[in-house]
Write a protein that holds these residues in place. Structure first.
Motif, PDB file in Angstrom:
ATOM      1  N   GLU A  96       0.836  -1.202   0.000  1.00 23.56           N
ATOM      2  CA  GLU A  96       0.000   0.000   0.000  1.00 23.56           C
ATOM      3  C   GLU A  96       0.873   1.256   0.000  1.00 23.56           C
ATOM      4  OE1 GLU A  96      -2.695   2.418   3.154  1.00 23.56           O
ATOM      5  OE2 GLU A  96      -2.966   0.253   3.142  1.00 23.56           O
ATOM      6  N   TYR A  97       1.927   1.247   0.817  1.00 22.04           N
ATOM      7  CA  TYR A  97       2.846   2.389   0.861  1.00 22.04           C
ATOM      8  C   TYR A  97       3.443   2.646  -0.520  1.00 22.04           C
ATOM      9  CZ  TYR A  97       6.979   5.173   1.619  1.00 22.04           C
ATOM     10  OH  TYR A  97       7.933   6.146   1.516  1.00 22.04           O
ATOM     11  N   GLU A  98       3.909   1.605  -1.160  1.00 21.64           N
ATOM     12  CA  GLU A  98       4.507   1.769  -2.490  1.00 21.64           C
ATOM     13  C   GLU A  98       3.504   2.346  -3.480  1.00 21.64           C
ATOM     14  OE1 GLU A  98       7.615   1.725  -3.556  1.00 21.64           O
ATOM     15  OE2 GLU A  98       8.165   1.353  -1.474  1.00 21.64           O
ATOM     16  N   ARG A  99       2.258   1.883  -3.417  1.00 23.29           N
ATOM     17  CA  ARG A  99       1.221   2.382  -4.330  1.00 23.29           C
ATOM     18  C   ARG A  99       0.888   3.845  -4.052  1.00 23.29           C
ATOM     19  NH1 ARG A  99      -1.320  -2.183  -2.771  1.00 23.29           N
ATOM     20  NH2 ARG A  99      -2.861  -1.012  -1.587  1.00 23.29           N
ATOM     21  N   THR A 100       0.806   4.217  -2.780  1.00 18.14           N
ATOM     22  CA  THR A 100       0.323   5.557  -2.453  1.00 18.14           C
ATOM     23  C   THR A 100       1.422   6.593  -2.282  1.00 18.14           C
ATOM     24  OG1 THR A 100       0.237   5.016  -0.095  1.00 18.14           O
ATOM     25  CG2 THR A 100      -1.786   4.692  -1.359  1.00 18.14           C
ATOM     26  N   CYS A 101       2.542   6.215  -1.720  1.00 14.60           N
ATOM     27  CA  CYS A 101       3.585   7.196  -1.373  1.00 14.60           C
ATOM     28  C   CYS A 101       4.929   6.951  -2.056  1.00 14.60           C
ATOM     29  CB  CYS A 101       3.822   7.206   0.144  1.00 14.60           C
ATOM     30  SG  CYS A 101       2.351   7.578   1.120  1.00 14.60           S
ATOM     31  N   GLY A 102       5.132   5.792  -2.603  1.00 14.31           N
ATOM     32  CA  GLY A 102       6.436   5.442  -3.157  1.00 14.31           C
ATOM     33  C   GLY A 102       6.919   6.383  -4.247  1.00 14.31           C
ATOM     34  N   LYS A 103       6.049   6.740  -5.159  1.00 15.33           N
ATOM     35  CA  LYS A 103       6.434   7.618  -6.271  1.00 15.33           C
ATOM     36  C   LYS A 103       6.754   9.023  -5.747  1.00 15.33           C
ATOM     37  CE  LYS A 103       4.948   9.225 -10.803  1.00 15.33           C
ATOM     38  NZ  LYS A 103       3.883   9.186 -11.807  1.00 15.33           N
ATOM     39  N   ILE A 104       5.953   9.494  -4.813  1.00 16.26           N
ATOM     40  CA  ILE A 104       6.181  10.817  -4.232  1.00 16.26           C
ATOM     41  C   ILE A 104       7.534  10.846  -3.526  1.00 16.26           C
ATOM     42  CG2 ILE A 104       5.323  12.537  -2.581  1.00 16.26           C
ATOM     43  CD1 ILE A 104       2.507  11.250  -3.044  1.00 16.26           C
ATOM     44  N   TRP A 105       7.825   9.776  -2.767  1.00 13.91           N
ATOM     45  CA  TRP A 105       9.106   9.698  -2.063  1.00 13.91           C
ATOM     46  C   TRP A 105      10.271   9.720  -3.046  1.00 13.91           C
ATOM     47  CZ3 TRP A 105      12.043  10.615   1.770  1.00 13.91           C
ATOM     48  CH2 TRP A 105      13.255   9.962   1.920  1.00 13.91           C
ATOM     49  N   ALA A 106      10.173   8.963  -4.111  1.00 12.13           N
ATOM     50  CA  ALA A 106      11.249   8.895  -5.097  1.00 12.13           C
ATOM     51  C   ALA A 106      11.484  10.265  -5.741  1.00 12.13           C
ATOM     52  CB  ALA A 106      10.934   7.851  -6.165  1.00 12.13           C
ATOM     53  N   GLN A 107      10.416  10.976  -6.055  1.00 12.06           N
ATOM     54  CA  GLN A 107      10.549  12.299  -6.658  1.00 12.06           C
ATOM     55  C   GLN A 107      11.187  13.288  -5.681  1.00 12.06           C
ATOM     56  OE1 GLN A 107       6.462  12.953  -7.707  1.00 12.06           O
ATOM     57  NE2 GLN A 107       6.734  12.140  -9.777  1.00 12.06           N
ATOM     58  N   TYR A 108      10.753  13.243  -4.449  1.00 19.56           N
ATOM     59  CA  TYR A 108      11.316  14.143  -3.438  1.00 19.56           C
ATOM     60  C   TYR A 108      12.796  13.835  -3.210  1.00 19.56           C
ATOM     61  CZ  TYR A 108      12.524  16.066   1.087  1.00 19.56           C
ATOM     62  OH  TYR A 108      13.179  16.710   2.098  1.00 19.56           O
ATOM     63  N   ARG A 109      13.124  12.558  -3.051  1.00 17.89           N
ATOM     64  CA  ARG A 109      14.510  12.152  -2.826  1.00 17.89           C
ATOM     65  C   ARG A 109      15.404  12.602  -3.985  1.00 17.89           C
ATOM     66  NH1 ARG A 109      14.626   6.246  -2.654  1.00 17.89           N
ATOM     67  NH2 ARG A 109      14.941   6.481  -4.864  1.00 17.89           N
ATOM     68  N   GLU A 110      14.927  12.427  -5.216  1.00 15.79           N
ATOM     69  CA  GLU A 110      15.696  12.849  -6.383  1.00 15.79           C
ATOM     70  C   GLU A 110      15.903  14.359  -6.384  1.00 15.79           C
ATOM     71  OE1 GLU A 110      15.417  12.866 -11.250  1.00 15.79           O
ATOM     72  OE2 GLU A 110      14.184  11.451 -10.128  1.00 15.79           O
ATOM     73  N   CYS A 111      14.885  15.108  -6.040  1.00 16.33           N
ATOM     74  CA  CYS A 111      14.990  16.560  -5.973  1.00 16.33           C
ATOM     75  C   CYS A 111      16.084  16.969  -4.997  1.00 16.33           C
ATOM     76  CB  CYS A 111      13.647  17.159  -5.547  1.00 16.33           C
ATOM     77  SG  CYS A 111      13.648  18.968  -5.442  1.00 16.33           S
ATOM     78  N   VAL A 112      16.074  16.380  -3.816  1.00 17.15           N
ATOM     79  CA  VAL A 112      17.080  16.720  -2.797  1.00 17.15           C
ATOM     80  C   VAL A 112      18.472  16.307  -3.263  1.00 17.15           C
ATOM     81  CG1 VAL A 112      17.876  16.217  -0.450  1.00 17.15           C
ATOM     82  CG2 VAL A 112      15.456  16.687  -0.873  1.00 17.15           C
ATOM     83  N   GLN A 113      18.598  15.128  -3.820  1.00 12.96           N
ATOM     84  CA  GLN A 113      19.913  14.662  -4.268  1.00 12.96           C
ATOM     85  C   GLN A 113      20.493  15.583  -5.339  1.00 12.96           C
ATOM     86  OE1 GLN A 113      18.949  10.615  -5.342  1.00 12.96           O
ATOM     87  NE2 GLN A 113      19.617   9.832  -3.350  1.00 12.96           N
ATOM     88  N   VAL A 114      19.682  16.012  -6.269  1.00  9.13           N
ATOM     89  CA  VAL A 114      20.150  16.908  -7.332  1.00  9.13           C
ATOM     90  C   VAL A 114      20.595  18.229  -6.732  1.00  9.13           C
ATOM     91  CG1 VAL A 114      19.375  18.279  -9.307  1.00  9.13           C
ATOM     92  CG2 VAL A 114      18.820  15.843  -9.180  1.00  9.13           C
ATOM     93  N   ARG A 115      19.803  18.775  -5.826  1.00  5.69           N
ATOM     94  CA  ARG A 115      20.131  20.087  -5.230  1.00  5.69           C
ATOM     95  C   ARG A 115      21.392  20.004  -4.361  1.00  5.69           C
ATOM     96  NH1 ARG A 115      16.104  19.975  -7.980  1.00  5.69           N
ATOM     97  NH2 ARG A 115      14.794  21.724  -8.439  1.00  5.69           N
ATOM     98  N   VAL A 116      21.527  18.948  -3.592  1.00  7.07           N
ATOM     99  CA  VAL A 116      22.694  18.796  -2.712  1.00  7.07           C
ATOM    100  C   VAL A 116      23.954  18.585  -3.554  1.00  7.07           C
ATOM    101  CG1 VAL A 116      23.764  17.293  -0.978  1.00  7.07           C
ATOM    102  CG2 VAL A 116      21.383  18.016  -0.718  1.00  7.07           C
ATOM    103  N   ALA A 117      23.840  17.806  -4.616  1.00  7.37           N
ATOM    104  CA  ALA A 117      25.012  17.538  -5.471  1.00  7.37           C
ATOM    105  C   ALA A 117      25.482  18.787  -6.184  1.00  7.37           C
ATOM    106  CB  ALA A 117      24.660  16.461  -6.504  1.00  7.37           C
ATOM    107  N   SER A 118      24.565  19.728  -6.440  1.00  7.46           N
ATOM    108  CA  SER A 118      24.956  20.937  -7.173  1.00  7.46           C
ATOM    109  C   SER A 118      25.520  22.031  -6.264  1.00  7.46           C
ATOM    110  CB  SER A 118      23.761  21.475  -7.952  1.00  7.46           C
ATOM    111  OG  SER A 118      22.765  21.945  -7.070  1.00  7.46           O
ATOM    112  N   GLN A 119      25.552  21.771  -4.986  1.00  7.11           N
ATOM    113  CA  GLN A 119      26.077  22.801  -4.063  1.00  7.11           C
ATOM    114  C   GLN A 119      27.562  22.701  -3.897  1.00  7.11           C
ATOM    115  OE1 GLN A 119      23.827  22.427  -0.435  1.00  7.11           O
ATOM    116  NE2 GLN A 119      22.072  23.417  -1.332  1.00  7.11           N
TER     117      GLN A 119
END
Length: 74
Positions: A51-74
């Motif tokens: 259920e978590y993967e269906r409801t929140c998994g995609k949102i988590w992946a998008q958020y994590r990617e956003c943070v990783q990109v921003r942190v790597a560019s600093q």
């Protein structure tokens, strides 16, 4: 709910936090009830993980990617 490490990612963090909190509320009470029998607890945990993967998994992946990109560019 706190801000993200990167301000650009804060809207995604808020969306994820809301999703996770709603999912977790539905996890806690039944988990206590299912805890009496190990096989029921395992079945419940597997269903909630799916259920978590269906409801929140995609949102988590998008958020994590956003943070990783921003942190790597600093």
């Amino acid at each position: 709910m706190a801000h993200s490490l990167s301000e650009e990612c804060t809207p995604m963090k808020r969306e994820y936090d809301a999703c996770f909190n709603a999912w977790f509320e539905g996890y806690l009470e039944p988990a206590v009830s299912a805890s009496s029998k190990p096989e029921e607890r395992q079945k419940f945990a597997q269903a909630k993980a799916a259920e978590y993967e269906r409801t929140c998994g995609k949102i988590w992946a998008q958020y994590r990617e956003c943070v990783q990109v921003r942190v790597a560019s600093q």
